[in-house]
Design a protein around this motif. Structure first.
Motif, mmCIF file in Angstrom:
data_model
loop_
_atom_site.group_PDB
_atom_site.id
_atom_site.type_symbol
_atom_site.label_atom_id
_atom_site.label_comp_id
_atom_site.label_asym_id
_atom_site.label_seq_id
_atom_site.Cartn_x
_atom_site.Cartn_y
_atom_site.Cartn_z
ATOM 1 N N LYS A 1 0.982 -1.260 -0.084
ATOM 2 C CA LYS A 1 -0.142 -0.128 -0.261
ATOM 3 C C LYS A 1 0.708 1.507 -0.240
ATOM 4 C CE LYS A 1 -3.731 -1.457 2.782
ATOM 5 N NZ LYS A 1 -4.598 -1.491 3.901
ATOM 6 N N PRO A 2 0.296 2.594 -0.826
ATOM 7 C CA PRO A 2 1.246 3.414 -0.549
ATOM 8 C C PRO A 2 0.536 4.167 0.701
ATOM 9 C CG PRO A 2 -0.912 3.929 -1.948
ATOM 10 C CD PRO A 2 -0.638 2.299 -1.874
ATOM 11 N N PHE A 3 1.923 5.561 1.055
ATOM 12 C CA PHE A 3 1.964 5.519 2.533
ATOM 13 C C PHE A 3 0.056 6.090 3.076
ATOM 14 C CE2 PHE A 3 2.279 9.929 5.278
ATOM 15 C CZ PHE A 3 2.470 9.082 6.307
ATOM 16 N N ASP B 1 -2.227 4.970 2.332
ATOM 17 C CA ASP B 1 -3.369 4.338 2.481
ATOM 18 C C ASP B 1 -3.231 3.842 3.616
ATOM 19 O OD1 ASP B 1 -4.380 5.166 0.687
ATOM 20 O OD2 ASP B 1 -3.977 3.490 -1.038
ATOM 21 N N GLN C 1 8.943 1.984 -4.601
ATOM 22 C CA GLN C 1 7.433 3.128 -4.608
ATOM 23 C C GLN C 1 5.790 2.089 -4.203
ATOM 24 O OE1 GLN C 1 6.770 5.502 -7.762
ATOM 25 N NE2 GLN C 1 4.759 6.207 -7.090
ATOM 26 N N GLY C 2 5.284 2.164 -3.249
ATOM 27 C CA GLY C 2 4.367 1.622 -2.548
ATOM 28 C C GLY C 2 4.430 0.561 -1.503
ATOM 29 N N ILE D 1 5.122 0.978 1.234
ATOM 30 C CA ILE D 1 6.076 1.860 2.684
ATOM 31 C C ILE D 1 5.886 1.349 4.207
ATOM 32 C CG2 ILE D 1 3.822 2.906 3.102
ATOM 33 C CD1 ILE D 1 7.499 4.854 3.495
#
Length: 156
Positions: free
Chosen positions: A90-92, A94, A143-144, A146
């Motif tokens: 998950k990105p930060f 989320d 990326q994505g 975190i």
């Protein structure tokens, strides 16, 4: 001569299970941990390996206590493998606060508590090896993811 003892977390499948098999071939008796060790213990015992399982999450202090107690029953430890499954991708923005807390316990606090519990034994023995399996993202964040990027880096 005492048999060598290895403790492996996250050892029910994948690299943890493969490492358990490799250490057993080198003469180690094993203590393995995962949320459910029964199938892995059976598979290893069917190969003639001396193995005991401790079920539970590294994020649970009762599991850490059980692992430390099990090792202390053996009176020594030669090798520790710190391994666990990965967190959700998950990105930060989320990632919820509860996810940060849960995965920090599993990926950071639990392994460090386990090491604090067993380090005095290794110091007294003047021996013992510790390997923490992390990810290439420790050196090159991806990326994505975190949770993985930050918590794996914090452990090492």
């Amino acid at each position: 001569m005492e048999r060598k003892i290895a403790l492996l977390t996250g050892a029910s499948k994948g690299i943890g299970f493969a490492t358990a098999q490799a250490l057993a071939k080198r003469g180690y008796d094993l203590i393995i941990n995962s949320r459910n060790t029964s199938d892995s213990v059976t598979k290893l015992q069917n190969l003639g390996i001396n193995v005991e399982g401790v079920d539970g999450s590294l994020g649970d202090s009762a599991t850490i206590s059980a692992l430390v107690t099990k090792v202390k029953e053996k009176n020594h430890i030669d090798a520790i493998l710190l391994n666990h499954g990965g967190p959700p991708i998950k990105p930060f923005m989320d990632v919820s606060d509860s996810e940060w807390e849960a995965y920090a316990k599993i990926m950071l606090h639990g392994p460090l508590s386990l090491l604090r519990g067993l380090t005095p034994m290794m110091q007294k023995q003047n021996s013992g090896k510790v390997v923490a399996i992390t990810s290439f993202t420790v050196k090159s964040p991806y990326q994505g993811i975190i949770l993985s990027n930050s918590l794996r880096a914090a452990l090492v």
